[in-house]
Design a protein around this motif. Structure first.
Motif, mmCIF file in Angstrom:
data_model
loop_
_atom_site.group_PDB
_atom_site.id
_atom_site.type_symbol
_atom_site.label_atom_id
_atom_site.label_comp_id
_atom_site.label_asym_id
_atom_site.label_seq_id
_atom_site.Cartn_x
_atom_site.Cartn_y
_atom_site.Cartn_z
ATOM 1 N N GLU A 1 -15.215 7.208 -3.777
ATOM 2 C CA GLU A 1 -15.694 6.436 -2.607
ATOM 3 C C GLU A 1 -15.427 7.181 -1.304
ATOM 4 O OE1 GLU A 1 -14.306 2.406 -2.375
ATOM 5 O OE2 GLU A 1 -15.207 1.861 -4.304
ATOM 6 N N LEU A 2 -14.229 7.705 -1.204
ATOM 7 C CA LEU A 2 -13.872 8.405 0.043
ATOM 8 C C LEU A 2 -14.724 9.659 0.226
ATOM 9 C CD1 LEU A 2 -11.838 7.281 1.975
ATOM 10 C CD2 LEU A 2 -10.157 8.921 1.170
ATOM 11 N N VAL B 1 -5.790 4.125 0.740
ATOM 12 C CA VAL B 1 -6.984 4.617 1.451
ATOM 13 C C VAL B 1 -7.546 3.588 2.429
ATOM 14 C CG1 VAL B 1 -7.654 6.275 -0.310
ATOM 15 C CG2 VAL B 1 -8.618 3.986 -0.368
ATOM 16 N N ARG B 2 -7.152 2.335 2.266
ATOM 17 C CA ARG B 2 -7.632 1.328 3.222
ATOM 18 C C ARG B 2 -7.094 1.593 4.623
ATOM 19 N NH1 ARG B 2 -6.797 -3.635 -1.039
ATOM 20 N NH2 ARG B 2 -8.545 -3.036 -2.364
ATOM 21 N N ILE C 1 -9.498 3.352 -11.446
ATOM 22 C CA ILE C 1 -9.398 2.916 -10.046
ATOM 23 C C ILE C 1 -9.074 4.112 -9.146
ATOM 24 C CG2 ILE C 1 -8.012 1.533 -8.430
ATOM 25 C CD1 ILE C 1 -9.822 -0.234 -9.969
ATOM 26 N N LYS D 1 -12.057 6.165 -8.780
ATOM 27 C CA LYS D 1 -13.075 5.499 -7.964
ATOM 28 C C LYS D 1 -12.745 5.624 -6.471
ATOM 29 C CE LYS D 1 -15.613 1.071 -7.977
ATOM 30 N NZ LYS D 1 -16.745 1.594 -7.296
ATOM 31 N N VAL D 2 -11.462 5.501 -6.164
ATOM 32 C CA VAL D 2 -11.026 5.629 -4.769
ATOM 33 C C VAL D 2 -11.417 7.010 -4.223
ATOM 34 C CG1 VAL D 2 -8.962 5.949 -3.357
ATOM 35 C CG2 VAL D 2 -9.150 3.957 -4.836
ATOM 36 N N PRO E 1 -6.089 2.190 -3.952
ATOM 37 C CA PRO E 1 -6.846 1.405 -2.974
ATOM 38 C C PRO E 1 -6.085 1.092 -1.690
ATOM 39 C CG PRO E 1 -7.182 0.540 -5.169
ATOM 40 C CD PRO E 1 -6.134 1.599 -5.300
#
Lengths: 232, 269
Positions: free
Chosen positions: B196-197, B153-154, B189, B192-193, B150
């Motif tokens: 999402e991307l 990628v933020r 997680i 999921k990252v 997370p």
């Protein structure tokens, strides 16, 4: 629950802006310098209008030259080009040969005897018309068949280098190369006339303080060919 | 020739691992490849041989060393050459004019092109400033490795914004794609990252292939070799970089470039 905390709209807008083609190329691609406008315009095939003095193109040419100079200097600094003297200096050194008219060539008498005797006869005949000049007859392999002077080494080197270059040309297989004119390091004018004789290619080399006009070259070539064709 | 940089805001995302293995895969696929280490840490050299610390390299070129042959190291693969980081500290002590860096980088790439290099891969230090900024701006393409976690990628929007600024400042660099690295198959997680991307970004901005987090990369680093050379028969993970190399060929137009240069001239040309 979203774990990346990214605003989808914002990141999509950024992504879209990056997908557009860049307006400039990567820095290592050298952009071709644009020609001055006057050089881009095609020249008319026929001149329908009266020719006037063209408008001065000094400013774009100077600009174009300075850009080329900048590219050249960068290439030299990068070690991509040797740092020789500027082209402008080389151009200044081009020498326009001074031309002299020799005495008219006397008629060539029929020759007989051995090959060396016939070469000797040809050379003496040619020399009689070339007052201040030195004459050499050279075989295709670089053998000095007639003539002796301090310059003979320089003349032979020039002929051999030129011969090697000519043989690399496809044209050399089907035609005799045109005469060569050069200014030697000594300041003398050298002219080499290749002659396709019955015994192979031979070269007439003439050095002098002044150059020989083209009109006399065919006669010299024909004379040597005739001398070699004569029966021994 | 194309020049590709890798860049990320965060360190430790696998840039050096990617560069070494991608350069190896491209070379195995027939592209004459030059791997350039612009990271003062010298990760590329340290990953491949003990002796590279004492070698000259990229920073020596920037400082004025002109003999490229003295700087480039051959490898067992004829198509792959390495330009290590070089003597960064010695060069930094002498200093180099910052204004001249873009011109020196362009000279480096032109020299590589004149040596017949098809593809330059440039590893950079973390962050998109200083030397890394200049390197990215000098390249044709940039690959953006993103660690699949997370926090990493933020920073993606920030990174895209920075690249947008580079373009606005006149850089011609294009984004080859975002590459998800260190993807953990057993972490929900991490998965999921990635999901999402991929859902958020256009497909052509993301590499199809992910780079998983595998112990074999550590082993390869310990042995000083690309993953493909870890064992006599390359492990399956070596194919990951072949896949990325194939994607690069398509995205950067390498194949088209070669086809264009090797096509037969027509009778009327």
């Amino acid at each position: 629950m979203q774990v990346s905390w990214i605003d989808a709209q914002q990141v999509n807008a950024l992504a879209e802006s990056l997908r557009l083609e860049p307006t400039v190329k990567a820095s290592h691609e050298v952009a071709a310098p644009s020609m001055p406008a006057s050089m881009n315009e095609p020249e008319p095939f026929t001149a329908d209008e009266p020719v006037h003095e063209s408008a001065p193109v000094e400013t774009p040419m100077l600009d174009f030259r300075s850009r080329l100079q900048a590219i050249r200097e960068r290439a030299i600094r990068a070690g991509l080009m040797p740092s020789h003297q500027p082209i402008s200096e080389v151009v200044d050194k081009v020498v326009v040969p001074e031309v002299v008219m020799p005495k008219s060539l006397p008629p060539l008498e029929a020759m007989a005897g051995s090959v060396s005797e016939r070469i000797d006869a040809f050379a003496k005949w040619a020399q009689s018309a070339l007052d201040q000049s030195e004459l050499f007859v050279v075989g295709d392999q670089g053998d000095l068949l007639w003539g002796q002077s301090a310059h003979s080494g320089l003349v032979l080197s020039a002929i051999m280098a030129w011969g090697a270059t000519s043989r690399m040309s496809a044209l050399s297989a089907c035609e005799t190369p045109s005469p060569l004119r050069r200014v030697l390091a000594t300041g003398s004018h050298l002219i080499v006339i290749p002659c396709a004789t019955r015994l192979g290619v031979m070269h007439i080399a003439i050095t002098g303080t002044v150059s020989l006009p083209d009109m006399h070259l065919p006669a010299l070539r024909q004379a040597l060919i005739a001398a070699m064709d004569a029966e021994g | 020739m194309i020049a590709i940089a890798t860049a990320s805001q965060k360190g430790g995302v696998g840039k050096t691992t990617l560069c070494i293995n991608l350069a190896y895969s491209l070379a195995r696929r027939g592209w004459t490849t030059l791997l350039v280490d612009t990271d003062p840490q010298g990760g590329v050299g340290l990953s491949l041989a003990r002796s590279t610390r004492s070698k000259l390299g990229f920073y020596d070129f920037l400082s004025g060393e002109r003999d490229f042959n003295k700087l480039v190291l051959p490898t067992r693969l004829p198509e792959l050459q390495v330009l290590p980081c070089g003597q960064y500290d010695a060069c930094a002590r002498r200093g180099w004019p910052a204004k001249e860096v873009p011109a020196r980088l362009a000279d480096l790439l032109r020299t590589a092109e004149l040596r017949g290099v098809d593809c330059v891969i440039m590893d950079t230090a973390a962050g998109l400033n200083g030397m890394s900024e200049s390197v990215v701006k000098a390249c044709d393409y940039v690959i953006l490795p993103q660690q699949a976690e997370p926090l990493a990628v933020r920073s993606v929007p920030h990174m895209l914004e920075t690249l947008s600024r580079f373009r606005a400042e006149g850089a011609g660099v294009k984004v080859a794609g975002i590459l998800m690295t260190m993807v953990m198959a057993d972490s929900a997680i991490s998965q999921k990252v990635v999901a999402e991307l991929r859902a958020m970004l256009p497909a052509d901005l993301m590499f199809e292939q992910n780079v998983p987090r595998l112990s074999s990369f550590l082993e390869a680093s310990a042995m000083g070799v690309p993953v493909a050379l870890l064992k006599k028969n390359p492990p399956p993970e070596a194919l990951i970089f072949d896949q990325i190399a194939a994607e690069i060929e398509q995205r950067a137009g390498l194949v088209q470039e070669r086809e264009a240069s090797q096509s037969h001239a027509s009778l009327l040309d």
